[in-house]
Design a protein around this motif. Structure first.
Motif, PDB file in Angstrom:
ATOM      1  N   ALA A 173       0.838  -1.198   0.000  1.00 11.80           N
ATOM      2  CA  ALA A 173       0.000   0.000   0.000  1.00 11.80           C
ATOM      3  C   ALA A 173       0.874   1.249   0.000  1.00 11.80           C
ATOM      4  O   ALA A 173       0.604   2.205  -0.735  1.00 11.80           O
ATOM      5  N   GLN A 174       1.939   1.242   0.801  1.00 12.13           N
ATOM      6  CA  GLN A 174       2.836   2.391   0.869  1.00 12.13           C
ATOM      7  C   GLN A 174       3.470   2.673  -0.485  1.00 12.13           C
ATOM      8  O   GLN A 174       3.602   3.831  -0.885  1.00 12.13           O
ATOM      9  N   GLU A 175       3.844   1.631  -1.216  1.00 17.28           N
ATOM     10  CA  GLU A 175       4.417   1.807  -2.552  1.00 17.28           C
ATOM     11  C   GLU A 175       3.430   2.518  -3.475  1.00 17.28           C
ATOM     12  O   GLU A 175       3.801   3.422  -4.224  1.00 17.28           O
ATOM     13  N   ILE A 176       2.173   2.109  -3.422  1.00 18.01           N
ATOM     14  CA  ILE A 176       1.142   2.722  -4.266  1.00 18.01           C
ATOM     15  C   ILE A 176       0.921   4.173  -3.854  1.00 18.01           C
ATOM     16  O   ILE A 176       0.867   5.070  -4.698  1.00 18.01           O
ATOM     17  N   PHE A 177       0.795   4.421  -2.556  1.00 15.07           N
ATOM     18  CA  PHE A 177       0.583   5.788  -2.071  1.00 15.07           C
ATOM     19  C   PHE A 177       1.739   6.691  -2.490  1.00 15.07           C
ATOM     20  O   PHE A 177       1.531   7.816  -2.936  1.00 15.07           O
ATOM     21  N   THR A 178       2.958   6.206  -2.346  1.00 15.01           N
ATOM     22  CA  THR A 178       4.135   6.981  -2.724  1.00 15.01           C
ATOM     23  C   THR A 178       4.109   7.305  -4.209  1.00 15.01           C
ATOM     24  O   THR A 178       4.387   8.435  -4.612  1.00 15.01           O
ATOM     25  N   ALA A 179       3.748   6.324  -5.028  1.00 11.53           N
ATOM     26  CA  ALA A 179       3.662   6.548  -6.474  1.00 11.53           C
ATOM     27  C   ALA A 179       2.618   7.608  -6.811  1.00 11.53           C
ATOM     28  O   ALA A 179       2.728   8.305  -7.819  1.00 11.53           O
ATOM     29  N   LEU A 180       1.607   7.742  -5.959  1.00 12.91           N
ATOM     30  CA  LEU A 180       0.553   8.731  -6.168  1.00 12.91           C
ATOM     31  C   LEU A 180       0.851  10.055  -5.463  1.00 12.91           C
ATOM     32  O   LEU A 180       0.038  10.972  -5.480  1.00 12.91           O
ATOM     33  N   GLY A 181       2.005  10.139  -4.815  1.00 11.52           N
ATOM     34  CA  GLY A 181       2.381  11.369  -4.129  1.00 11.52           C
ATOM     35  C   GLY A 181       1.712  11.537  -2.775  1.00 11.52           C
ATOM     36  O   GLY A 181       1.586  12.656  -2.286  1.00 11.52           O
ATOM     37  N   LEU A 182       1.284  10.436  -2.170  1.00 14.18           N
ATOM     38  CA  LEU A 182       0.593  10.485  -0.879  1.00 14.18           C
ATOM     39  C   LEU A 182       1.422   9.821   0.199  1.00 14.18           C
ATOM     40  O   LEU A 182       2.190   8.904  -0.073  1.00 14.18           O
ATOM     41  N   ASP A 183       1.216  10.249   1.440  1.00 16.33           N
ATOM     42  CA  ASP A 183       1.764   9.487   2.552  1.00 16.33           C
ATOM     43  C   ASP A 183       0.615   8.645   3.131  1.00 16.33           C
ATOM     44  O   ASP A 183      -0.543   8.800   2.752  1.00 16.33           O
ATOM     45  N   MET A 184       0.950   7.747   4.013  1.00 20.39           N
ATOM     46  CA  MET A 184      -0.042   6.824   4.579  1.00 20.39           C
ATOM     47  C   MET A 184      -1.167   7.580   5.279  1.00 20.39           C
ATOM     48  O   MET A 184      -2.345   7.271   5.110  1.00 20.39           O
ATOM     49  N   SER A 185      -0.824   8.586   6.056  1.00 20.88           N
ATOM     50  CA  SER A 185      -1.817   9.341   6.805  1.00 20.88           C
ATOM     51  C   SER A 185      -2.814  10.035   5.868  1.00 20.88           C
ATOM     52  O   SER A 185      -4.025  10.004   6.089  1.00 20.88           O
ATOM     53  N   THR A 186      -2.309  10.666   4.813  1.00 23.43           N
ATOM     54  CA  THR A 186      -3.185  11.347   3.863  1.00 23.43           C
ATOM     55  C   THR A 186      -4.104  10.351   3.172  1.00 23.43           C
ATOM     56  O   THR A 186      -5.304  10.597   3.012  1.00 23.43           O
ATOM     57  N   ALA A 187      -3.564   9.210   2.762  1.00 27.02           N
ATOM     58  CA  ALA A 187      -4.371   8.196   2.077  1.00 27.02           C
ATOM     59  C   ALA A 187      -5.492   7.674   2.986  1.00 27.02           C
ATOM     60  O   ALA A 187      -6.641   7.533   2.551  1.00 27.02           O
TER      61      ALA A 187
END
Length: 90
Positions: A18-32
Motif C-alpha cells: 500500500a505504501q508503494e502505491i501511495f508513494t507513487a501517487l504522491g501520498l503518505d499513509m496518513s493522507t491516504a
C-alpha cells in the motif's frame, strides 16, 4: 482542527505494498487513510464496491482509480503536487 491518533494493525506485506502505491501517487499513509475516512463520511458508505468476485490486480493507475466507482480522475501529470487537496484535508 484537533487531531486524533488512530492505531491500526496490518501485516507487513500489505502495509508495504500500500505504501508503494501511495508513494507513487504522491501520498503518505496518513493522507491516504484520511482520504478514505472522509470519502466514507461524504458518501455515508464505503467508497468502493465490495465483491466476492476476485479479479487479478492490475497495477495501472487508471484501473486502480476505476475501482473506486469512477469518483476520482487521474491527472495527466501523475507527479503533479497535491497542495490543493492537502489544504482541503486540513
Amino acid at each position: 482542527m484537533q487531531t486524533a491518533h488512530i492505531n491500526i494493525c496490518s501485516d507487513v506485506e500489505t502495509k508495504s505494498k500500500a505504501q508503494e502505491i501511495f508513494t507513487a501517487l504522491g501520498l503518505d499513509m496518513s493522507t491516504a487513510i484520511n482520504m478514505f475516512l472522509r470519502q466514507t463520511i461524504r458518501q455515508n458508505e464505503l467508497p468502493f464496491v465490495l465483491s466476492a468476485n476476485v479479479k487479478p490486480i492490475n497495477k495501472s493507475r487508471l484501473e486502480m482509480f476505476g475501482c473506486l466507482r469512477g469518483e476520482y480522475k487521474v491527472a495527466d501529470d501523475f507527479d503533479a503536487p497535491l497542495d490543493d487537496f492537502r489544504e482541503y484535508m486540513e
